[in-house]
Design a protein around this motif. Structure first.
Motif, PDB file in Angstrom:
ATOM      1  N   VAL A 331      27.937  24.923  -1.003  1.00  9.14           N
ATOM      2  CA  VAL A 331      28.124  23.579  -0.449  1.00  9.14           C
ATOM      3  C   VAL A 331      28.187  23.645   1.075  1.00  9.14           C
ATOM      4  O   VAL A 331      27.607  22.797   1.777  1.00  9.14           O
ATOM      5  CB  VAL A 331      29.400  22.929  -1.023  1.00  9.14           C
ATOM      6  CG1 VAL A 331      29.706  21.612  -0.302  1.00  9.14           C
ATOM      7  CG2 VAL A 331      29.256  22.697  -2.525  1.00  9.14           C
ATOM      8  N   GLU A 332      28.871  24.647   1.607  1.00 14.49           N
ATOM      9  CA  GLU A 332      28.954  24.822   3.061  1.00 14.49           C
ATOM     10  C   GLU A 332      27.570  24.938   3.680  1.00 14.49           C
ATOM     11  O   GLU A 332      27.312  24.379   4.752  1.00 14.49           O
ATOM     12  CB  GLU A 332      29.773  26.076   3.397  1.00 14.49           C
ATOM     13  CG  GLU A 332      31.267  25.919   3.260  1.00 14.49           C
ATOM     14  CD  GLU A 332      32.001  27.186   3.664  1.00 14.49           C
ATOM     15  OE1 GLU A 332      31.392  28.039   4.369  1.00 14.49           O
ATOM     16  OE2 GLU A 332      33.175  27.339   3.281  1.00 14.49           O
ATOM     17  N   PHE A 333      26.675  25.679   3.019  1.00 16.92           N
ATOM     18  CA  PHE A 333      25.338  25.850   3.576  1.00 16.92           C
ATOM     19  C   PHE A 333      24.594  24.518   3.651  1.00 16.92           C
ATOM     20  O   PHE A 333      23.938  24.222   4.657  1.00 16.92           O
ATOM     21  CB  PHE A 333      24.526  26.846   2.750  1.00 16.92           C
ATOM     22  CG  PHE A 333      23.111  26.980   3.233  1.00 16.92           C
ATOM     23  CD1 PHE A 333      22.834  27.625   4.440  1.00 16.92           C
ATOM     24  CD2 PHE A 333      22.060  26.450   2.504  1.00 16.92           C
ATOM     25  CE1 PHE A 333      21.534  27.728   4.908  1.00 16.92           C
ATOM     26  CE2 PHE A 333      20.755  26.545   2.969  1.00 16.92           C
ATOM     27  CZ  PHE A 333      20.485  27.190   4.172  1.00 16.92           C
ATOM     28  N   VAL A 334      24.680  23.711   2.623  1.00 12.44           N
ATOM     29  CA  VAL A 334      24.010  22.401   2.640  1.00 12.44           C
ATOM     30  C   VAL A 334      24.516  21.575   3.813  1.00 12.44           C
ATOM     31  O   VAL A 334      23.735  20.917   4.515  1.00 12.44           O
ATOM     32  CB  VAL A 334      24.233  21.668   1.297  1.00 12.44           C
ATOM     33  CG1 VAL A 334      23.734  20.223   1.384  1.00 12.44           C
ATOM     34  CG2 VAL A 334      23.521  22.404   0.173  1.00 12.44           C
ATOM     35  N   ASN A 335      25.797  21.613   4.075  1.00 12.02           N
ATOM     36  CA  ASN A 335      26.364  20.871   5.203  1.00 12.02           C
ATOM     37  C   ASN A 335      25.872  21.432   6.535  1.00 12.02           C
ATOM     38  O   ASN A 335      25.629  20.665   7.485  1.00 12.02           O
ATOM     39  CB  ASN A 335      27.888  20.899   5.142  1.00 12.02           C
ATOM     40  CG  ASN A 335      28.438  20.125   3.952  1.00 12.02           C
ATOM     41  OD1 ASN A 335      27.815  19.175   3.479  1.00 12.02           O
ATOM     42  ND2 ASN A 335      29.601  20.524   3.456  1.00 12.02           N
ATOM     43  N   LEU A 336      25.713  22.756   6.629  1.00  8.45           N
ATOM     44  CA  LEU A 336      25.183  23.357   7.854  1.00  8.45           C
ATOM     45  C   LEU A 336      23.744  22.914   8.106  1.00  8.45           C
ATOM     46  O   LEU A 336      23.363  22.631   9.252  1.00  8.45           O
ATOM     47  CB  LEU A 336      25.249  24.882   7.760  1.00  8.45           C
ATOM     48  CG  LEU A 336      26.598  25.538   8.001  1.00  8.45           C
ATOM     49  CD1 LEU A 336      26.545  27.011   7.618  1.00  8.45           C
ATOM     50  CD2 LEU A 336      27.008  25.398   9.466  1.00  8.45           C
ATOM     51  N   VAL A 337      22.956  22.856   7.054  1.00  5.17           N
ATOM     52  CA  VAL A 337      21.562  22.430   7.200  1.00  5.17           C
ATOM     53  C   VAL A 337      21.506  20.997   7.716  1.00  5.17           C
ATOM     54  O   VAL A 337      20.713  20.672   8.614  1.00  5.17           O
ATOM     55  CB  VAL A 337      20.815  22.553   5.852  1.00  5.17           C
ATOM     56  CG1 VAL A 337      19.430  21.917   5.945  1.00  5.17           C
ATOM     57  CG2 VAL A 337      20.694  24.015   5.446  1.00  5.17           C
ATOM     58  N   LYS A 338      22.330  20.151   7.179  1.00  4.37           N
ATOM     59  CA  LYS A 338      22.341  18.749   7.625  1.00  4.37           C
ATOM     60  C   LYS A 338      22.785  18.630   9.077  1.00  4.37           C
ATOM     61  O   LYS A 338      22.263  17.797   9.829  1.00  4.37           O
ATOM     62  CB  LYS A 338      23.259  17.936   6.710  1.00  4.37           C
ATOM     63  CG  LYS A 338      22.728  17.797   5.286  1.00  4.37           C
ATOM     64  CD  LYS A 338      23.706  17.054   4.393  1.00  4.37           C
ATOM     65  CE  LYS A 338      23.161  16.915   2.971  1.00  4.37           C
ATOM     66  NZ  LYS A 338      24.126  16.227   2.070  1.00  4.37           N
ATOM     67  N   LYS A 339      23.726  19.476   9.478  1.00  3.52           N
ATOM     68  CA  LYS A 339      24.233  19.418  10.847  1.00  3.52           C
ATOM     69  C   LYS A 339      23.207  19.931  11.856  1.00  3.52           C
ATOM     70  O   LYS A 339      23.016  19.339  12.929  1.00  3.52           O
ATOM     71  CB  LYS A 339      25.525  20.232  10.956  1.00  3.52           C
ATOM     72  CG  LYS A 339      26.214  20.110  12.304  1.00  3.52           C
ATOM     73  CD  LYS A 339      27.570  20.811  12.286  1.00  3.52           C
ATOM     74  CE  LYS A 339      28.284  20.635  13.627  1.00  3.52           C
ATOM     75  NZ  LYS A 339      29.613  21.285  13.645  1.00  3.52           N
ATOM     76  N   ILE A 340      22.530  21.018  11.519  1.00  2.00           N
ATOM     77  CA  ILE A 340      21.536  21.600  12.430  1.00  2.00           C
ATOM     78  C   ILE A 340      20.229  20.821  12.372  1.00  2.00           C
ATOM     79  O   ILE A 340      19.491  20.740  13.360  1.00  2.00           O
ATOM     80  CB  ILE A 340      21.311  23.086  12.089  1.00  2.00           C
ATOM     81  CG1 ILE A 340      22.601  23.882  12.347  1.00  2.00           C
ATOM     82  CG2 ILE A 340      20.163  23.686  12.890  1.00  2.00           C
ATOM     83  CD1 ILE A 340      22.562  25.326  11.873  1.00  2.00           C
ATOM     84  N   GLY A 341      19.924  20.269  11.208  1.00  2.00           N
ATOM     85  CA  GLY A 341      18.692  19.502  11.030  1.00  2.00           C
ATOM     86  C   GLY A 341      17.751  20.192  10.070  1.00  2.00           C
ATOM     87  O   GLY A 341      17.309  21.314  10.344  1.00  2.00           O
ATOM     88  N   ARG A 342      17.455  19.511   8.947  1.00  2.00           N
ATOM     89  CA  ARG A 342      16.590  20.121   7.939  1.00  2.00           C
ATOM     90  C   ARG A 342      15.240  20.506   8.505  1.00  2.00           C
ATOM     91  O   ARG A 342      14.626  21.501   8.092  1.00  2.00           O
ATOM     92  CB  ARG A 342      16.402  19.141   6.750  1.00  2.00           C
ATOM     93  CG  ARG A 342      15.424  19.636   5.665  1.00  2.00           C
ATOM     94  CD  ARG A 342      15.984  20.883   4.997  1.00  2.00           C
ATOM     95  NE  ARG A 342      15.089  21.457   3.990  1.00  2.00           N
ATOM     96  CZ  ARG A 342      14.155  22.376   4.257  1.00  2.00           C
ATOM     97  NH1 ARG A 342      13.986  22.790   5.517  1.00  2.00           N
ATOM     98  NH2 ARG A 342      13.410  22.880   3.300  1.00  2.00           N
ATOM     99  N   GLU A 343      14.761  19.760   9.492  1.00  2.00           N
ATOM    100  CA  GLU A 343      13.436  20.020  10.075  1.00  2.00           C
ATOM    101  C   GLU A 343      13.357  21.371  10.777  1.00  2.00           C
ATOM    102  O   GLU A 343      12.255  21.901  11.006  1.00  2.00           O
ATOM    103  CB  GLU A 343      13.056  18.911  11.055  1.00  2.00           C
ATOM    104  CG  GLU A 343      13.870  18.856  12.345  1.00  2.00           C
ATOM    105  CD  GLU A 343      15.233  18.164  12.216  1.00  2.00           C
ATOM    106  OE1 GLU A 343      15.914  18.008  13.249  1.00  2.00           O
ATOM    107  OE2 GLU A 343      15.600  17.772  11.080  1.00  2.00           O
ATOM    108  N   ASN A 344      14.484  21.954  11.096  1.00  2.00           N
ATOM    109  CA  ASN A 344      14.498  23.253  11.780  1.00  2.00           C
ATOM    110  C   ASN A 344      14.450  24.434  10.814  1.00  2.00           C
ATOM    111  O   ASN A 344      14.287  25.576  11.250  1.00  2.00           O
ATOM    112  CB  ASN A 344      15.755  23.366  12.650  1.00  2.00           C
ATOM    113  CG  ASN A 344      15.760  22.386  13.804  1.00  2.00           C
ATOM    114  OD1 ASN A 344      14.790  22.292  14.550  1.00  2.00           O
ATOM    115  ND2 ASN A 344      16.841  21.631  13.947  1.00  2.00           N
TER     116      ASN A 344
END
Length: 365
Positions: A331-344
């Protein structure tokens, strides 16, 4: 029958006549000074297998200039075999985002879980498909010098541009033994020495590197001890890549490192390229540090494998003894992706939290 009788006569004759020595009184003297035997090392014993016509032959100087090298992940099919389609997509996205080299079958690529046949096949496949666009560095190191020599011969024979060599782990050896080990493989082609004491149980001290650096084939060192060590080498003209993603920005721009051999670039190659090529980027570095910390909370490649599966770019298959991170960490990883930006991040599917039952653990591969 005549032939057999002839052979029987041969067998009865001594095959080797050994000289007899008369030791006389010198053998009985207890005060005779004992001298340590000198080891006999046969130089370049592997040379009959060498070729200077190998595809993509390169020099150490070509390797020294690489700034972003990705320690590429090896994806699997549900039965544990290599998923070459997913692997090719991963390598291709590295090329498109500016990575200049890939480590094949390293720790991140789980070379420790491969047979040597798998290992050399994957190196050859990478060279065949991508060798014209990116430098292919094969991990052919071993704690056995004999195996390291054989694997390195095969790696260069299938066209890899350089070899990655670790110091002998578990059994370890003396400092002179380290020098002899590296000297046995470095004459075959460009070589990066990898120092990661947390995995090998033994540091490669600078005096060993300085002795090995006398070879023109030493491309440099992947150093995990820290940036003080990085600066010690770079001040003396030895090329260094940071082996710690969380220190690589400062290593590159503050301590003289040429670049990084990165795990994080599997996930965000474009951002890691910017970190290594775009000058000092403290804000970008700070943005990526939580992801880097997440990637190394458990031994690599456990978090990376979990992350790539949740991004939908590899199947959620683990070769044991590696197992996925627990649900809370997923779950933490999904939140990190959203924070950094899925496009990256690599891949085009939406990131999602996988359930325990989604993962396949393979113990026979």
């Amino acid at each position: 029958m005549a032939t057999l009788k002839s052979c029987a006569v041969c067998f009865r004759e001594p095959a080797l006549q050994l000289p007899r020595h008369s030791y006389g009184d010198s053998y009985k003297r207890r005060n005779a000074k004992w001298r340590s035997p000198q080891a006999a090392i046969i130089p370049n014993f592997h040379l009959p297998m060498r070729s200077f016509e190998v595809k993509n032959r390169t020099s150490a100087e070509d390797i020294k200039s690489l700034r972003l090298i990705t320690a590429i992940k090896t994806p699997y099919l549900p039965d544990g075999r290599f998923d070459l389609e997913a692997y090719d997509a991963l390598v291709n996205v590295q090329i498109l985002n500016g990575a200049e080299g890939v480590i094949v079958g390293g720790t991140t690529g789980e070379g420790q879980l491969m047979s040597w046949d798998e290992h050399i096949m994957l190196i050859g496949h990478t060279v065949n498909c991508f060798g014209g666009s990116i430098k292919v560095i094969g991990n052919t190191g071993s704690n056995s010098t004999r195996e390291a020599i054989h694997a390195t011969e095969q790696g260069f024979a299938v066209g890899m541009h350089a070899a990655l060599h670790i110091n002998p782990y578990y059994g370890k050896t003396s400092l002179d033994g380290l020098v002899s080990h590296f000297d046995s493989v470095i004459s075959m082609g460009p070589t990066i020495i990898y120092n990661v004491p947390s995995r090998t149980g033994q540091d490669i001290p600078p005096r060993v590197i300085h002795r090995v650096a006398q070879s023109v084939n030493l491309a440099g060192v992947k150093e995990c001890v820290g940036n003080d060590r990085v600066e010690e080498y770079t001040a003396k003209g030895i090329v260094v890549w940071s082996g710690n993603d969380d220190q690589c920005h400062d290593a590159r721009w503050g301590h003289g490192a040429t670049g990084v051999i990165s795990v994080t670039s599997n996930l965000v190659p474009g951002l890691m390229h910017e970190l290594m090529f775009g000058g000092k980027k403290p804000s970008l570095n700070s943005k990526l540090l939580p992801l880097m910390d997440w990637l190394f909370q458990e031994p690599n490649p456990i978090p990376l494998n979990t992350a790539l599966a949740q991004l939908g770019v590899v199947r959620p298959v683990f070769r044991l003894p590696y197992v996925p991170l627990p649900l809370a960490k997923r779950v933490e990883f999904v939140n990190l992706v959203k924070k950094i930006g899925r496009e990256n991040f690599v891949g085009e599917k939406d990131v999602k939290v996988l359930d325990d039952d989604d993962f396949i653990l393979v113990d026979r591969y």
